[in-house]
Design a protein around this motif. Sequence first.
Motif, PDB file in Angstrom:
ATOM      1  N   VAL A 331       0.862  -1.175   0.000  1.00 19.06           N
ATOM      2  CA  VAL A 331       0.000   0.000   0.000  1.00 19.06           C
ATOM      3  C   VAL A 331       0.904   1.233   0.000  1.00 19.06           C
ATOM      4  CG1 VAL A 331      -1.782   1.307   1.234  1.00 19.06           C
ATOM      5  CG2 VAL A 331      -1.808  -1.200   1.299  1.00 19.06           C
ATOM      6  N   ASP A 333       0.655   5.214  -0.302  1.00 20.61           N
ATOM      7  CA  ASP A 333      -0.251   6.364  -0.319  1.00 20.61           C
ATOM      8  C   ASP A 333       0.575   7.639  -0.400  1.00 20.61           C
ATOM      9  OD1 ASP A 333      -2.711   7.665  -0.216  1.00 20.61           O
ATOM     10  OD2 ASP A 333      -2.642   7.863   1.971  1.00 20.61           O
ATOM     11  N   THR A 334       0.472   8.338  -1.517  1.00 21.26           N
ATOM     12  CA  THR A 334       1.181   9.610  -1.671  1.00 21.26           C
ATOM     13  C   THR A 334       0.130  10.712  -1.777  1.00 21.26           C
ATOM     14  OG1 THR A 334       1.262   9.673  -4.096  1.00 21.26           O
ATOM     15  CG2 THR A 334       2.961   8.371  -2.974  1.00 21.26           C
ATOM     16  N   PRO A 335       0.540  11.972  -1.671  1.00 18.58           N
ATOM     17  CA  PRO A 335      -0.476  13.037  -1.657  1.00 18.58           C
ATOM     18  C   PRO A 335      -1.383  13.052  -2.879  1.00 18.58           C
ATOM     19  CG  PRO A 335       1.603  13.893  -0.854  1.00 18.58           C
ATOM     20  CD  PRO A 335       1.886  12.499  -1.364  1.00 18.58           C
ATOM     21  N   ASP A 336      -0.900  12.605  -4.045  1.00 17.14           N
ATOM     22  CA  ASP A 336      -1.758  12.716  -5.228  1.00 17.14           C
ATOM     23  C   ASP A 336      -2.066  11.396  -5.916  1.00 17.14           C
ATOM     24  OD1 ASP A 336       0.729  12.273  -6.220  1.00 17.14           O
ATOM     25  OD2 ASP A 336       0.647  13.797  -7.771  1.00 17.14           O
ATOM     26  N   ALA A 337      -1.661  10.272  -5.342  1.00 18.08           N
ATOM     27  CA  ALA A 337      -1.995   8.979  -5.950  1.00 18.08           C
ATOM     28  C   ALA A 337      -1.791   7.874  -4.933  1.00 18.08           C
ATOM     29  CB  ALA A 337      -1.134   8.714  -7.191  1.00 18.08           C
ATOM     30  N   LEU A 338      -2.627   6.840  -5.058  1.00 17.58           N
ATOM     31  CA  LEU A 338      -2.601   5.689  -4.142  1.00 17.58           C
ATOM     32  C   LEU A 338      -2.438   4.417  -4.952  1.00 17.58           C
ATOM     33  CD1 LEU A 338      -3.263   4.061  -1.517  1.00 17.58           C
ATOM     34  CD2 LEU A 338      -5.682   4.419  -2.054  1.00 17.58           C
ATOM     35  N   LEU A 339      -1.512   3.547  -4.526  1.00 17.51           N
ATOM     36  CA  LEU A 339      -1.344   2.234  -5.146  1.00 17.51           C
ATOM     37  C   LEU A 339      -1.624   1.147  -4.129  1.00 17.51           C
ATOM     38  CD1 LEU A 339      -0.212   0.278  -7.419  1.00 17.51           C
ATOM     39  CD2 LEU A 339       1.966   0.455  -6.194  1.00 17.51           C
ATOM     40  N   VAL A 340      -2.397   0.137  -4.542  1.00 15.71           N
ATOM     41  CA  VAL A 340      -2.613  -1.052  -3.716  1.00 15.71           C
ATOM     42  C   VAL A 340      -2.314  -2.265  -4.587  1.00 15.71           C
ATOM     43  CG1 VAL A 340      -4.246  -2.375  -2.336  1.00 15.71           C
ATOM     44  CG2 VAL A 340      -4.404   0.123  -2.382  1.00 15.71           C
TER      45      VAL A 340
END
Lengths: 365, 365
Positions: A331, A333-340
């Motif tokens: 997981v 989580d960055t300020p402008d995009a999320l990857l799971v």
Amino acid sequence: MADPIEHFWAVIPAGGAGTRLWPLSRAGAPKFLRDLTGSGRTLLQGTLDRLEPLVEDRFLVVTGASHADAVAAQLPGLDPSAIVAEPSARDSMAAIGYAAALLERRDPDAVMGSFAADHVIEEPQVFRRTVAQATELAREDWVVTIGIDPTFPSSAFGYLHLGEAIEGHASGYRVLSFVEKPSEVTARRYLASGEYRWNAGMFVVRPTVLLDLLAESDPDFAAALRALAAAPDTIGEVWPTLPKIAVDHAVAEPAADAGRVAAVPASFGWDDIGDFSSLAALLGAGTAPRPRAVPVVLGDESLVTAVHSTGLVVPAAGKPIAVVGLDDVVVVDTPDALLVTTRDRAQDVKAVVAALKSAGRADLT
Amino acid sequence: MADPIEHFWAVIPAGGAGTRLWPLSRAGAPKFLRDLTGSGRTLLQGTLDRLEPLVEDRFLVVTGASHADAVAAQLPGLDPSAIVAEPSARDSMAAIGYAAALLERRDPDAVMGSFAADHVIEEPQVFRRTVAQATELAREDWVVTIGIDPTFPSSAFGYLHLGEAIEGHASGYRVLSFVEKPSEVTARRYLASGEYRWNAGMFVVRPTVLLDLLAESDPDFAAALRALAAAPDTIGEVWPTLPKIAVDHAVAEPAADAGRVAAVPASFGWDDIGDFSSLAALLGAGTAPRPRAVPVVLGDESLVTAVHSTGLVVPAAGKPIAVVGLDDVVVVDTPDALLVTTRDRAQDVKAVVAALKSAGRADLT
């Protein structure tokens, strides 16, 4: 600490988009500009920290023009002239060859070592001792690589096939050939034979030896690099005309065939952090059947609540994250995009970058 | 559309923290205040929309004092006197019994229906026809429940065990007993027998019947509710003294034992959205072995990039989300908290809320 090595220069190619580490790594902020180990230093800074005892201020950092300011900002102690900005990406032969041509003019006794800006090395003293041994072979006109003792049958790394020891050098071996990333079955065979080492992509060589080897296969290319070093102001016109080829194919592999490549085996911890699974392992996530009981966290651990989960969690947006009932999850989580995703599927993250580009969201890549 | 039913009142208990839907549902913003179906209306608004053709403006919404303003804001057409604010949560008997006591005074011919504010119903016409049938039985002093035809052997719902048909009412059956959530094996037996229906937690009853039934088991409680309805200003003193008990245990189950409970079977689509797996199913995620090939998205689908993944993604933070290689995953991204889990583990989300509370982060729950 190791003593400085006279006339030894570190060339640091700082490039590569690192799409498999999206969204931590972006085209505009690639992984070498990131602290991926939680050390407080970016990979680039760590690379220079590690080499400084050997080279003092003898660095050349070769990077894309768009990253030159960020590189300078991260390395305030570095003389601005040590940063070489490529007008465009033209693969590693142009980048490293140009650095070699600059050094050939500046210091006739130079030995250069090329070390990528985005690798992680765990035992810097062992690393420096290994590099020092490599410089001795390089002074005798070998192209010297570092061969890492494999700790598992990786199919993600290339290998060096070692031959006999080189007389007069306790730690030097002939390299019979470079081998591309093998299957896991082949990799297991390599490990069993004892004749193979991971190719860490580092090499130590005299600039003149490197350029002369290039001249054997592509004299125009070598001449263009030497002419450019004599007139750096012409880079805008010359650079776009240079061949796009990796230094491995242009020089290292032909040199191995010609019996000119040596390797110094070494056992320091090394990783090129090719994907999030590598990053998880590097941070101590462990692997089946012995995973760590909770996810490893890159960043503020207090932001992560994990229930029956393992893997890697990166709370880079500064926001609390809860993970429930997922093994080997990733997981980010960055300020402008999320990857799971999962560690198993970490290689497929590049598909996301491709999908975002074709969806008109190149701004996120 | 159904015609209005004279003297029929809808009582809407609007409570429950919905911890298994964290972080979409919070103590301060529970699920009934949320649009969980992407319809553009919150569950509370949907509940009133559905009932308005039957009751016109005859509503009583019973909610916690802390939610009264939010409820009023979501229901601008509702007379403020229709919102009954509980000073504190004292379970459903106090909430619904107080509404009954108010209606008993206001309309001696009243029939009330109690319908939770956080359920989803897919065929409102069928629902209203069913409720209309229930009011006819209620006028003959039955406590009338709605029994949903089970579509699968759910272990997440309670069941009604139906007995014989009630003479003179084509659609009414005696309820032999209420059954708590069964095991899946037991649930399968229930379905095979044809004698069981899901207990949707709705009931229709004359207020006086409800309070008199309560008085049989707890005369003081019934008297306190009637006294409170006569002097609503005393609620601050009276409320904290009321027993904390569910209406099921206080009235419905004893009434079933006494042969006073009827059920109207119905087949409209119904769900109480108990967790994210229910929500995923409701939004069309499908279930093994026939899941939808891509995740369902609650919110802006253009924010979600899915590669070889199924499940539910909620991009409520307005941020792009990429999911790679995860089946039946649940990703809920809100501006101040992120949840990643699977549909299988959806019930365990409440453990996160407990963990956050014990970590001093009750602000996030």
